[in-house]
Design a protein around this motif. Structure first.
Motif, PDB file in Angstrom:
ATOM      1  N   ILE A   7      27.024 -13.204 -36.100  1.00  0.00           N
ATOM      2  CA  ILE A   7      28.119 -12.654 -35.277  1.00  0.00           C
ATOM      3  C   ILE A   7      27.918 -11.438 -34.595  1.00  0.00           C
ATOM      4  O   ILE A   7      27.768 -11.287 -33.291  1.00  0.00           O
ATOM      5  CB  ILE A   7      29.580 -12.094 -35.933  1.00  0.00           C
ATOM      6  CG1 ILE A   7      30.190 -13.699 -36.434  1.00  0.00           C
ATOM      7  CG2 ILE A   7      30.346 -11.477 -34.865  1.00  0.00           C
ATOM      8  CD1 ILE A   7      31.495 -13.584 -37.362  1.00  0.00           C
ATOM      9  N   GLY A   8      27.102 -10.477 -35.057  1.00  0.00           N
ATOM     10  CA  GLY A   8      26.395  -9.442 -34.602  1.00  0.00           C
ATOM     11  C   GLY A   8      25.426  -9.752 -33.317  1.00  0.00           C
ATOM     12  O   GLY A   8      25.339  -9.168 -32.194  1.00  0.00           O
ATOM     13  N   GLN A   9      24.467 -10.883 -33.697  1.00  0.00           N
ATOM     14  CA  GLN A   9      23.466 -11.380 -32.798  1.00  0.00           C
ATOM     15  C   GLN A   9      24.073 -11.961 -31.618  1.00  0.00           C
ATOM     16  O   GLN A   9      23.854 -11.711 -30.385  1.00  0.00           O
ATOM     17  CB  GLN A   9      22.572 -12.275 -33.354  1.00  0.00           C
ATOM     18  CG  GLN A   9      21.590 -11.460 -34.603  1.00  0.00           C
ATOM     19  CD  GLN A   9      20.923 -12.670 -35.266  1.00  0.00           C
ATOM     20  OE1 GLN A   9      21.164 -13.754 -35.068  1.00  0.00           O
ATOM     21  NE2 GLN A   9      19.809 -11.987 -35.891  1.00  0.00           N
ATOM     22  N   LYS A  10      25.232 -12.636 -31.913  1.00  0.00           N
ATOM     23  CA  LYS A  10      25.907 -13.529 -30.746  1.00  0.00           C
ATOM     24  C   LYS A  10      26.774 -12.382 -29.704  1.00  0.00           C
ATOM     25  O   LYS A  10      26.912 -12.663 -28.627  1.00  0.00           O
ATOM     26  CB  LYS A  10      26.650 -14.635 -31.299  1.00  0.00           C
ATOM     27  CG  LYS A  10      25.926 -15.526 -31.871  1.00  0.00           C
ATOM     28  CD  LYS A  10      26.742 -16.722 -32.159  1.00  0.00           C
ATOM     29  CE  LYS A  10      26.064 -17.773 -32.919  1.00  0.00           C
ATOM     30  NZ  LYS A  10      25.203 -18.537 -31.890  1.00  0.00           N
ATOM     31  N   TRP A  11      27.245 -11.409 -30.705  1.00  0.00           N
ATOM     32  CA  TRP A  11      27.964 -10.338 -29.678  1.00  0.00           C
ATOM     33  C   TRP A  11      26.922  -9.662 -28.862  1.00  0.00           C
ATOM     34  O   TRP A  11      27.543  -9.431 -27.637  1.00  0.00           O
ATOM     35  CB  TRP A  11      28.586  -9.339 -30.754  1.00  0.00           C
ATOM     36  CG  TRP A  11      29.475  -8.461 -29.977  1.00  0.00           C
ATOM     37  CD1 TRP A  11      30.680  -8.361 -29.647  1.00  0.00           C
ATOM     38  CD2 TRP A  11      29.209  -6.959 -29.509  1.00  0.00           C
ATOM     39  NE1 TRP A  11      31.486  -7.371 -29.062  1.00  0.00           N
ATOM     40  CE2 TRP A  11      30.223  -6.386 -28.965  1.00  0.00           C
ATOM     41  CE3 TRP A  11      27.971  -6.311 -29.589  1.00  0.00           C
ATOM     42  CZ2 TRP A  11      30.154  -5.238 -28.548  1.00  0.00           C
ATOM     43  CZ3 TRP A  11      27.945  -5.130 -29.225  1.00  0.00           C
ATOM     44  CH2 TRP A  11      28.787  -4.499 -28.832  1.00  0.00           C
ATOM     45  N   LEU A  12      25.884  -9.278 -29.412  1.00  0.00           N
ATOM     46  CA  LEU A  12      24.878  -8.565 -28.428  1.00  0.00           C
ATOM     47  C   LEU A  12      24.537  -9.378 -27.382  1.00  0.00           C
ATOM     48  O   LEU A  12      24.415  -9.128 -26.107  1.00  0.00           O
ATOM     49  CB  LEU A  12      23.478  -8.273 -29.276  1.00  0.00           C
ATOM     50  CG  LEU A  12      23.899  -7.111 -30.333  1.00  0.00           C
ATOM     51  CD1 LEU A  12      22.683  -6.925 -31.050  1.00  0.00           C
ATOM     52  CD2 LEU A  12      24.301  -5.863 -29.741  1.00  0.00           C
ATOM     53  N   TYR A  13      24.302 -10.692 -27.303  1.00  0.00           N
ATOM     54  CA  TYR A  13      24.105 -11.738 -26.364  1.00  0.00           C
ATOM     55  C   TYR A  13      25.254 -11.510 -25.427  1.00  0.00           C
ATOM     56  O   TYR A  13      25.166 -11.820 -24.234  1.00  0.00           O
ATOM     57  CB  TYR A  13      23.584 -12.948 -26.981  1.00  0.00           C
ATOM     58  CG  TYR A  13      23.520 -13.962 -25.863  1.00  0.00           C
ATOM     59  CD1 TYR A  13      22.222 -14.230 -24.955  1.00  0.00           C
ATOM     60  CD2 TYR A  13      24.368 -15.131 -25.471  1.00  0.00           C
ATOM     61  CE1 TYR A  13      21.900 -15.062 -23.987  1.00  0.00           C
ATOM     62  CE2 TYR A  13      24.206 -16.095 -24.691  1.00  0.00           C
ATOM     63  CZ  TYR A  13      22.960 -15.837 -23.848  1.00  0.00           C
ATOM     64  OH  TYR A  13      22.919 -16.799 -22.790  1.00  0.00           O
ATOM     65  N   ALA A  14      26.371 -11.620 -25.887  1.00  0.00           N
ATOM     66  CA  ALA A  14      27.617 -11.682 -25.092  1.00  0.00           C
ATOM     67  C   ALA A  14      28.088 -10.370 -24.210  1.00  0.00           C
ATOM     68  O   ALA A  14      28.478 -10.613 -23.155  1.00  0.00           O
ATOM     69  CB  ALA A  14      28.744 -11.941 -25.901  1.00  0.00           C
ATOM     70  N   ALA A  15      27.584  -9.530 -24.914  1.00  0.00           N
ATOM     71  CA  ALA A  15      27.490  -8.139 -24.237  1.00  0.00           C
ATOM     72  C   ALA A  15      26.608  -7.947 -23.007  1.00  0.00           C
ATOM     73  O   ALA A  15      26.708  -7.519 -22.069  1.00  0.00           O
ATOM     74  CB  ALA A  15      27.434  -6.968 -25.169  1.00  0.00           C
ATOM     75  N   ALA A  16      25.171  -8.627 -23.329  1.00  0.00           N
ATOM     76  CA  ALA A  16      24.412  -8.880 -22.253  1.00  0.00           C
ATOM     77  C   ALA A  16      24.978  -9.708 -20.954  1.00  0.00           C
ATOM     78  O   ALA A  16      24.979  -9.395 -19.789  1.00  0.00           O
ATOM     79  CB  ALA A  16      23.199  -9.143 -22.706  1.00  0.00           C
TER      80      ALA A  16
END
Length: 431
Positions: A7-16
């Motif tokens: 979830i953290g990795q996907k959140w960073l991608y979504a933030a980008a």
């Protein structure tokens, strides 16, 4: 633990994704233009700045981000999933509507219009056979949009907006001079606030994830077991109100309550459309009509009450208090009445200036508070302080300018000319 990492990795991608989205910066630019215009009004009317453009812009961005995270968590629990093409269409329709009225930037109007268009196309037999080229693609796009999640999005965003208004709506309240129905100049407040909201949505996508979510979303069923991803996209939240009959805090509570009720009704309609698609046209029309109804209720409430910020025989009405001023240190508040200064009763601004001159080093005030009770405050005076202790009084009939309520388009914010401010015409004298 593995789910939290993913979830953290996907959140960073979504933030980008969010930071690369042009509409996010368009929203921030709109906020800057809006607050710049608001501060220009304050300078023109009071010759002083009551708000900081940089501070309020950053505060709007921060609260918008926090509100977006909270709304995203709620949508994740419900299982609201949006198609990327639907998001793009909402933004395009919203920006087109904002060319006519800034308040149409709200997603309630764009989602409502999309729902109406889809319902009409569904009723036209063989519509895809008659369309060609770009028309066929547009028809296919409209028919392929899943409307219940869009209606749920409108409901949750208005819930978030209602909470943000309750917490922050009164902060950007600007005191204004308005012309009453009887042609007199009275005090009031322009309540405007906008937030660029950052949404991070969980989207069911086959093969996008090897791990299941630690909860089961209410909508979508078993499709979430096939995989999921996260996307980030921006939306704009905001409200515009005008009041001459209520204190800003009271008006924002009123608006917040209406928005929460609106959100609950739209969410119920989204559930109805999910189970019975024939209710789409009703839900789409009501999403717009109820939103307009909230504005009508607010205007009717204002029309049925007497102006609050006007001088009376009891004294001079305080319209606003300058930040960091002596009046703020004395605990004076908008809506309170200056009854006496240094023992002299007040019936006009000239009386205030006269009473202040009687003692250049000290002042003692008798103030009537919101409950109608008298309170006494006193303070030493220092050189360089505001000549009225930082008090902005309600206008009298000598006011040079007043604000005119207009339905503004987004292009009005691009102009250098300060629109919406009217110079009072002197009374004509007949021979």
């Amino acid at each position: 633990m593995d789910v939290a990492v993913e979830i953290g990795q996907k959140w960073l991608y979504a933030a980008a994704q969010l930071l690369l989205h042009p509409f996010y910066y368009i929203g921030i630019l709109f906020i800057v233009l809006q607050y710049r215009r608001q501060i220009s009004f304050e300078r023109k009317l009071f010759s002083v700045r009551l708000h900081s453009l940089l501070t309020e812009t950053w505060r709007a961005v921060l609260w918008g981000f926090c509100g977006g995270v909270a709304a995203s968590l709620l949508m994740a629990v419900i299982g609201v999933s949006l198609q990327p093409e639907a998001v793009m269409l909402i933004w395009v329709v919203s920006l087109l509507l904002a060319c006519f009225r800034v308040r149409y930037l709200c997603f309630a109007y764009s989602v409502g219009l999309i729902g109406i268009a889809q319902a009409i196309l569904v009723w036209i037999p063989g519509v895809q056979l008659y369309a060609s080229g770009w028309g066929a693609r547009f028809v296919q796009l409209l028919l392929g949009i899943d409307m219940p999640p869009l209606l749920a999005l409108v409901a949750i965003l208005h819930l978030a907006e209602g909470i943000l208004i309750r917490l922050q709506g009164a902060r950007m309240a600007s005191p204004m001079f308005y012309e009453s129905k009887r042609g007199k100049i009275v005090g009031g407040y322009q309540l405007q606030a906008f937030w660029p909201v950052a949404l991070f949505l969980f989207i069911p996508l086959e093969g996008a994830s090897q791990l299941q979510l630690p909860w089961q979303p209410l909508l979508g069923g078993d499709i979430w077991h096939l995989g999921w991803t996260m996307v980030g996209f921006p939306v704009m939240l905001g409200f515009t109100e005008r009041t001459t009959t209520r204190l800003p805090q009271e008006k924002t509570r009123w608006s917040s309550t209406l928005l929460v009720l609106y959100a609950a009704l739209v969410l119920l309609m989204a559930v109805a459309v999910h189970y019975w698609s024939l209710t789409l046209i009703i839900a789409a029309v009501l999403s717009i009509a109820l939103h307009e109804g909230m504005m009508w209720l607010s205007q009717a409430d204002e029309a049925g009450r007497s102006p609050y910020f006007a001088h009376t025989r009891k004294g001079l009405m305080i319209l606003a208090v300058l930040p960091g001023s002596a009046a703020e240190q004395l605990g004076l508040k908008p809506g309170e009445m200056l009854h006496k200064v240094n023992g002299f009763p007040l019936s006009g601004k000239q009386d205030l200036h006269f009473a202040m001159r009687q003692n250049s080093a000290f002042c003692k005030l008798e103030v009537i508070n919101h409950e109608g009770q008298s309170k006494f405050v006193q303070r030493a005076l220092y050189s360089g302080e505001h000549h009225q202790l930082g008090i902005v009084l309600a206008p009298d009939q000598d006011a040079l300018y007043y604000a005119e309520e207009r339905q503004m388009s987004i292009f009005s914010y691009m102009r250098k000319k300060l629109t919406g401010l009217v110079k009072k015409q002197p009374p004509s004298h007949s021979a």
